[in-house]
Write an enzyme that holds these catalytic residues in place. Sequence first.
Site, PDB file in Angstrom:
ATOM      1  CD  GLU A 172      46.979  54.643 -49.844  1.00  0.00           C
ATOM      2  OE1 GLU A 172      47.822  54.951 -50.704  1.00  0.00           O
ATOM      3  OE2 GLU A 172      47.224  53.884 -48.908  1.00  0.00           O
ATOM      4  CD  GLU A 372      46.547  49.949 -48.745  1.00  0.00           C
ATOM      5  OE1 GLU A 372      47.698  50.425 -48.606  1.00  0.00           O
ATOM      6  OE2 GLU A 372      45.845  50.108 -49.758  1.00  0.00           O
TER       7      GLU A 372
HETATM    8  O1  IFM Z   1      51.332  49.499 -52.275  1.00  0.00           O
HETATM    9  C1  IFM Z   1      50.699  50.594 -51.724  1.00  0.00           C
HETATM   10  C2  IFM Z   1      49.202  50.545 -51.970  1.00  0.00           C
HETATM   11  O2  IFM Z   1      48.916  50.446 -53.326  1.00  0.00           O
HETATM   12  C3  IFM Z   1      48.522  51.755 -51.420  1.00  0.00           C
HETATM   13  N1  IFM Z   1      48.911  52.019 -50.048  1.00  0.00           N
HETATM   14  C4  IFM Z   1      50.294  51.942 -49.706  1.00  0.00           C
HETATM   15  C5  IFM Z   1      50.918  50.669 -50.233  1.00  0.00           C
HETATM   16  C6  IFM Z   1      52.411  50.611 -49.854  1.00  0.00           C
HETATM   17  O3  IFM Z   1      53.081  51.681 -50.420  1.00  0.00           O
END
Ligand code: IFM
Length: 468
Positions: A172, A372
């Site tokens: 990210e 994710e």
């Molecule tokens: O916890 C975060 C993660 O570190 C990166 N993506 C989003 C998740 C939830 O906010």
Amino acid sequence: MHTDYRDIPLQFPPGFVIGSATASYQIEGAAAEGGRTPSIWDTFSHTPGRTWNGDTGDIACDHYHHLESDLDLMARLGLEAYRFSISWSRVLPNAGSVVSPDGMGFYSRLVDGLLARGIRPIATLYHWDLPQELEDAGGWPNRSTAERFAEYAARTVEALGDRVHTWTTLNEPWCAAYLGYGSGAHAPGRTNGADALAAVHHLNLAHGLAVPEIRRAATNDPDVSVTLNFHVARGEEEAVRGVEALANRAFTSPLLRGRYDDDLLAQTSAVTDWSFVQDGDLERIHQPLDVLGVNYYSTVTVRTWDGSAEKVRNDGHKDVGGSPWPGLDDVEFLPQEGPYTDMGWNIAPDGLEDLLVSLSEQFPAQPLMVTENGAAFPDVVTETADGPRVHDADRTDYLVRHFGAARRAMDRGVDLRGYLVWSLLDNFEWGYGYSKRFGIVRVDYDTRERIVKDSARWLSGVIAQQEA
Ligand code: IFM
């Protein structure tokens, strides 16, 4: 009308991997052990007022000291893959060039422990914990940070590159750049739009410089990837295009096409002239990828702000004063229809289907993986005859719908290779500290006891029902 994804059979093709994900600073703890030195998140979280309740990752889930039992837990759940991140300042203390035997040894034991249990190691090199020394030298707006990242990647892959299945350069970069240097909600907490855009480019460059190092140093022909968090924008066409340019195409266009799009350069021209892009950078950034990691949680709804009322910014990101949207001052983010998770994020599995289909249309030859997806809810522990339980029906329902959306996207031709749930453990949710629980396994922050939630049992069932 919303599509109901709950009835879609969750049968995936052979080779599709299902697992879970975490990140170093969010779970490891042991912040000063084995020679580890501070990252920007140590500094930021120790600065009063930056995180909820003043929470820090000093101890977190204490995963560093629970490694073996956490590995056993993953095996009991039947995870096929585990995505974790490596703390740069644990393996190269003080942002130096000398590898810490203790620090690298920890990740070596993690990788060996995964392989011994038949779990695929997916390692992310950068999940936001920049060594503090590099921030002191200018951070991501500074070009040399990208060069230092490539050196760190080389040293790490030289140590672990005979065993890691998938290397992910960055997690990210949107958050690292725009929240870290634009809005100030994330470490290092700076608020300058031009710096945020320079950070975007240097993160892209860091990826581009690291990929050849990974391919050179690895001896097991790994998959190489990067993970992006996409903004799925709905609403007025022009505002949607602006958000997509800044949030998504600022990364996909250089990484996968070797260019920055004209509309991105135009809409940010009052903020920066992009003179930090040097000759040859775009060729360096444009590297073939074995898989593109896709993080998805919810959607945003946008429209052009006409100035008649106070501008609203319901973009799902903590508002601490600065803007994570350099050059988009005329776009507002509208409140969205519920239901919502505990983050206030709307639950929209159709956004995941749309995103996967759109990426596969834009980049037809590019395999994808959901790296994710998950949800925070305020869990309740129930005492039962079988011990403490967390009946997290809301989280399970969220996952059922999003897995269904991914399955539907695959039926529409998307080449999706796997699905990793965020997160294995409740953990340090950045500016929100420990107030938000994303885990499929609960962590008691007094005792560090783990309690397998119903959502984890559901995930185990989905894995068990796949054909070998
Ligand atoms: O916890 C975060 C993660 O570190 C990166 N993506 C989003 C998740 C939830 O906010």
